[in-house]
Design a protein around this motif. Sequence first.
Motif, short mmCIF file in Angstrom:
data_model
loop_
_atom_site.label_atom_id
_atom_site.label_comp_id
_atom_site.label_asym_id
_atom_site.label_seq_id
_atom_site.Cartn_x
_atom_site.Cartn_y
_atom_site.Cartn_z
N TRP A 19 0.84 -1.19 0.00
CA TRP A 19 0.00 0.00 0.00
C TRP A 19 0.87 1.24 0.00
O TRP A 19 1.92 1.26 0.65
CB TRP A 19 -0.87 0.06 1.24
CG TRP A 19 -1.99 -0.92 1.33
CD1 TRP A 19 -2.37 -1.84 0.39
CD2 TRP A 19 -2.90 -1.08 2.42
NE1 TRP A 19 -3.45 -2.56 0.84
CE2 TRP A 19 -3.80 -2.11 2.07
CE3 TRP A 19 -3.03 -0.46 3.64
CZ2 TRP A 19 -4.81 -2.52 2.92
CZ3 TRP A 19 -4.04 -0.86 4.50
CH2 TRP A 19 -4.93 -1.89 4.14
N SER A 20 0.42 2.26 -0.66
CA SER A 20 1.09 3.56 -0.57
C SER A 20 0.67 4.22 0.74
O SER A 20 -0.32 3.84 1.37
CB SER A 20 0.69 4.44 -1.75
OG SER A 20 -0.68 4.81 -1.64
N ALA A 21 1.42 5.25 1.13
CA ALA A 21 1.04 6.01 2.32
C ALA A 21 -0.32 6.66 2.11
O ALA A 21 -1.14 6.73 3.04
CB ALA A 21 2.10 7.06 2.64
N ASP A 22 -0.58 7.11 0.89
CA ASP A 22 -1.87 7.72 0.58
C ASP A 22 -3.01 6.72 0.74
O ASP A 22 -4.09 7.06 1.23
CB ASP A 22 -1.88 8.30 -0.83
CG ASP A 22 -0.95 9.49 -0.99
OD1 ASP A 22 -0.67 10.16 0.02
OD2 ASP A 22 -0.52 9.75 -2.12
N GLU A 23 -2.78 5.48 0.32
CA GLU A 23 -3.81 4.45 0.41
C GLU A 23 -4.13 4.12 1.88
O GLU A 23 -5.29 4.03 2.26
CB GLU A 23 -3.37 3.18 -0.33
CG GLU A 23 -4.44 2.14 -0.44
CD GLU A 23 -4.04 0.98 -1.34
OE1 GLU A 23 -4.87 0.06 -1.48
OE2 GLU A 23 -2.92 0.97 -1.88
N LEU A 24 -3.08 3.96 2.69
CA LEU A 24 -3.30 3.70 4.11
C LEU A 24 -4.03 4.88 4.75
O LEU A 24 -4.98 4.68 5.52
CB LEU A 24 -1.97 3.46 4.84
CG LEU A 24 -2.06 3.33 6.36
CD1 LEU A 24 -3.04 2.24 6.78
CD2 LEU A 24 -0.68 3.07 6.94
N ALA A 25 -3.62 6.08 4.43
CA ALA A 25 -4.26 7.27 4.99
C ALA A 25 -5.75 7.31 4.65
O ALA A 25 -6.58 7.58 5.51
CB ALA A 25 -3.56 8.53 4.48
N LEU A 26 -6.07 7.03 3.41
CA LEU A 26 -7.47 7.03 2.97
C LEU A 26 -8.28 5.98 3.73
O LEU A 26 -9.37 6.25 4.23
CB LEU A 26 -7.55 6.79 1.46
CG LEU A 26 -8.92 6.81 0.84
CD1 LEU A 26 -9.54 8.20 0.94
CD2 LEU A 26 -8.85 6.38 -0.62
#
Length: 79
Positions: free
Chosen positions: A16-23
Amino acid sequence: MITGVQIRSARSALQWSADELALKADVASKTVRRLENIQGIPNTTVVTLAKIQTVLEAAGIEFIGTPDDGPGIRVRPPR
């Protein structure tokens, strides 16, 4: 409590990207990046860490060890 290294390792294991985890965790991307750069328990709210931990555990991550003794992760089939 989970550590920054565990968060980074879990995210990497899930690809996962950091953006994906954040979302998925409903936190800011910059928060994820900041927390991942901390060696021990991140200085943030319990709510923020709980959101991240809950999302990662639902995706199949098991947090092992303690922040002071061998913190790590195991990858399990997602719930």
